[in-house]
Motif scaffolding. Structure first.
Motif, mmCIF file in Angstrom:
data_model
loop_
_atom_site.group_PDB
_atom_site.id
_atom_site.type_symbol
_atom_site.label_atom_id
_atom_site.label_comp_id
_atom_site.label_asym_id
_atom_site.label_seq_id
_atom_site.Cartn_x
_atom_site.Cartn_y
_atom_site.Cartn_z
ATOM 1 N N THR A 93 34.787 85.620 116.021
ATOM 2 C CA THR A 93 33.953 84.458 116.344
ATOM 3 C C THR A 93 34.183 83.396 115.281
ATOM 4 O OG1 THR A 93 32.029 85.193 115.061
ATOM 5 C CG2 THR A 93 32.164 85.949 117.346
ATOM 6 N N GLY A 94 33.798 82.173 115.569
ATOM 7 C CA GLY A 94 33.788 81.124 114.557
ATOM 8 C C GLY A 94 34.886 80.094 114.653
ATOM 9 N N ALA A 95 35.917 80.313 115.463
ATOM 10 C CA ALA A 95 36.981 79.325 115.602
ATOM 11 C C ALA A 95 36.651 78.341 116.719
ATOM 12 C CB ALA A 95 38.315 80.017 115.875
ATOM 13 N N VAL A 96 37.377 77.235 116.734
ATOM 14 C CA VAL A 96 37.268 76.215 117.776
ATOM 15 C C VAL A 96 38.639 76.051 118.412
ATOM 16 C CG1 VAL A 96 36.875 73.761 118.238
ATOM 17 C CG2 VAL A 96 35.349 75.000 116.680
ATOM 18 N N VAL A 97 38.686 75.922 119.730
ATOM 19 C CA VAL A 97 39.956 75.773 120.425
ATOM 20 C C VAL A 97 40.049 74.396 121.072
ATOM 21 C CG1 VAL A 97 39.192 76.722 122.658
ATOM 22 C CG2 VAL A 97 41.587 76.910 121.990
ATOM 23 N N VAL A 98 41.256 73.848 121.067
ATOM 24 C CA VAL A 98 41.568 72.591 121.742
ATOM 25 C C VAL A 98 42.667 72.892 122.761
ATOM 26 C CG1 VAL A 98 42.387 70.216 121.493
ATOM 27 C CG2 VAL A 98 41.001 71.268 119.672
ATOM 28 N N VAL A 99 42.367 72.677 124.031
ATOM 29 C CA VAL A 99 43.305 72.948 125.126
ATOM 30 C C VAL A 99 43.779 71.607 125.679
ATOM 31 C CG1 VAL A 99 43.626 74.087 127.351
ATOM 32 C CG2 VAL A 99 42.033 75.063 125.660
ATOM 33 N N ALA A 100 45.091 71.388 125.695
ATOM 34 C CA ALA A 100 45.613 70.072 126.052
ATOM 35 C C ALA A 100 46.655 70.161 127.168
ATOM 36 C CB ALA A 100 46.207 69.399 124.826
ATOM 37 N N PRO A 101 46.196 70.309 128.419
ATOM 38 C CA PRO A 101 47.128 70.249 129.545
ATOM 39 C C PRO A 101 47.470 68.801 129.875
ATOM 40 C CG PRO A 101 44.907 70.504 130.368
ATOM 41 C CD PRO A 101 44.813 70.525 128.859
ATOM 42 N N LEU A 102 48.573 68.605 130.586
ATOM 43 C CA LEU A 102 48.888 67.283 131.110
ATOM 44 C C LEU A 102 47.948 66.975 132.276
ATOM 45 C CD1 LEU A 102 52.789 67.591 131.242
ATOM 46 C CD2 LEU A 102 51.427 66.384 129.511
ATOM 47 N N GLY A 158 47.528 73.026 137.936
ATOM 48 C CA GLY A 158 47.612 73.531 136.571
ATOM 49 C C GLY A 158 48.618 72.708 135.806
ATOM 50 N N SER A 159 48.847 73.093 134.552
ATOM 51 C CA SER A 159 49.802 72.360 133.737
ATOM 52 C C SER A 159 50.160 73.173 132.508
ATOM 53 C CB SER A 159 49.210 71.030 133.276
ATOM 54 O OG SER A 159 50.000 70.449 132.249
ATOM 55 N N PRO A 160 51.444 73.135 132.089
ATOM 56 C CA PRO A 160 51.741 73.623 130.747
ATOM 57 C C PRO A 160 50.838 72.925 129.739
ATOM 58 C CG PRO A 160 53.773 73.188 131.937
ATOM 59 C CD PRO A 160 52.641 72.651 132.789
ATOM 60 N N ALA A 161 50.435 73.657 128.709
ATOM 61 C CA ALA A 161 49.444 73.131 127.772
ATOM 62 C C ALA A 161 49.815 73.480 126.344
ATOM 63 C CB ALA A 161 48.062 73.687 128.096
ATOM 64 N N ARG A 162 49.439 72.621 125.431
ATOM 65 C CA ARG A 162 49.459 72.941 123.999
ATOM 66 C C ARG A 162 48.057 73.406 123.656
ATOM 67 N NH1 ARG A 162 53.235 71.101 120.021
ATOM 68 N NH2 ARG A 162 53.118 72.592 118.294
ATOM 69 N N VAL A 163 47.955 74.563 123.033
ATOM 70 C CA VAL A 163 46.656 75.155 122.709
ATOM 71 C C VAL A 163 46.590 75.366 121.207
ATOM 72 C CG1 VAL A 163 45.041 77.039 123.158
ATOM 73 C CG2 VAL A 163 46.638 76.304 124.960
ATOM 74 N N LEU A 164 45.626 74.738 120.553
ATOM 75 C CA LEU A 164 45.460 74.800 119.110
ATOM 76 C C LEU A 164 44.075 75.336 118.773
ATOM 77 C CD1 LEU A 164 46.860 71.256 118.211
ATOM 78 C CD2 LEU A 164 48.113 73.413 118.157
ATOM 79 N N ALA A 165 43.993 76.112 117.715
ATOM 80 C CA ALA A 165 42.704 76.609 117.228
ATOM 81 C C ALA A 165 42.467 76.094 115.819
ATOM 82 C CB ALA A 165 42.668 78.129 117.241
ATOM 83 N N LEU A 166 41.217 75.736 115.535
ATOM 84 C CA LEU A 166 40.798 75.372 114.186
ATOM 85 C C LEU A 166 40.028 76.556 113.611
ATOM 86 C CD1 LEU A 166 40.779 72.610 116.003
ATOM 87 C CD2 LEU A 166 39.788 71.619 113.933
#
Length: 258
Positions: free
Chosen positions: A230-239, A246-254
């Motif tokens: 627990t405790g992380a944040v995710v950023v999901v960036a599909p086109l 749907g879309s290919p996506a860049r997925v980043l976690a902080l």
């Protein structure tokens, strides 16, 4: 100092780490294979437009050829018949794509049994230990399957009976759709369902229940071992493909590092 300035300072100092959860997208990226008579999507290919040549002496660029559901990608509700009247990928609210993320880790179980299924009791046990799954957040199912992503054969893990990859059961998918307020569910495998899910009732229950409940899917995630439970944040960036399923996506976690 503003909240955003504080975040930037934490990133610069290494107190918050950016973890890339995205699989590299190339012609060798594993792609889902459906049996006949069903049609299949295409892997990535690049068609050269110019490369510092007569067609473009000062620039290089390519045309991209691939499907919406290739590599690390987001499944929108309209991808499935139960969500066909729901949102296409361009209509998903941005706030649904950024939020807290929690990890359900069943790596040992999936290693012992590639057909391992996530059941309601596994999800309920997780909540008993860690608290409710976060409203507006994401649940990532860690299995270690991304270690196989260098090989289409190992990743799909198919034999004469079909593919063998871990996933969520019918009961588990229904429970997650009906008893949580998460925005989405992410996996390391080629699709959000188990390899054997075509034979379940209903078939492909993660798609059936989650997309039908306006929850989203993420596939082919990597580096989940670098996230806390627990405790992380995710950023999901599909086109934002207009009308896209749907879309290919860049997925980043902080991830905050102590």
């Amino acid at each position: 100092m503003s909240t955003l300035s504080t975040l930037l300072s934490a990133l610069s100092a290494g107190d918050v780490e950016l973890v890339d959860l995205t699989a590299p997208l190339s012609p060798d990226t594993p792609v889902l294979q459906l049996p006949a008579p069903f049609a299949n999507t295409i892997p990535l290919s690049l068609e050269k437009v110019s490369d510092f040549d007569e067609a473009g002496p000062g620039w290089a660029w390519n045309d991209i050829h691939t499907g919406e559901h290739t590599g690390t990608h987001l499944d929108a509700p309209v991808h499935w018949i139960t969500g066909r009247d729901g949102l296409s990928v361009d209509r998903i609210a941005p706030e649904r794509l950024v939020g807290p993320v929690v990890v359900v880790d069943k790596t040992a179980e999936a290693q012992a049994d590639p057909d391992f299924l996530l059941e309601p009791e596994h999800l309920q046990a997780w909540e008993a230990e860690h608290g409710r799954f976060p409203a507006g957040g994401w649940l990532f199912f860690r299995t270690g399957w991304s270690s196989r992503s260098g090989s289409q054969e190992e990743f799909l893990n198919a034999d004469e009976s079909g593919p063998h990859t871990p996933g969520i059961s019918v009961a588990g998918a229904r429970w997650l759709a009906e008893n949580t307020e998460v925005s989405g569910y992410g996996v390391e495998t080629v699709g959000i369902d188990a390899g054997a899910a075509g034979g379940f009732d209903p078939a492909f229950p993660a798609h059936h229940f989650l997309l039908g409940a306006d929850k989203y899917g993420l596939t082919q995630l990597q580096n989940l071992h670098r996230l806390p439970v627990t405790g992380a944040v995710v950023v999901v960036a599909p086109l934002p493909v207009v009308g896209g399923t749907g879309s290919p996506a860049r997925v980043l976690a902080l991830v905050e590092r102590s």
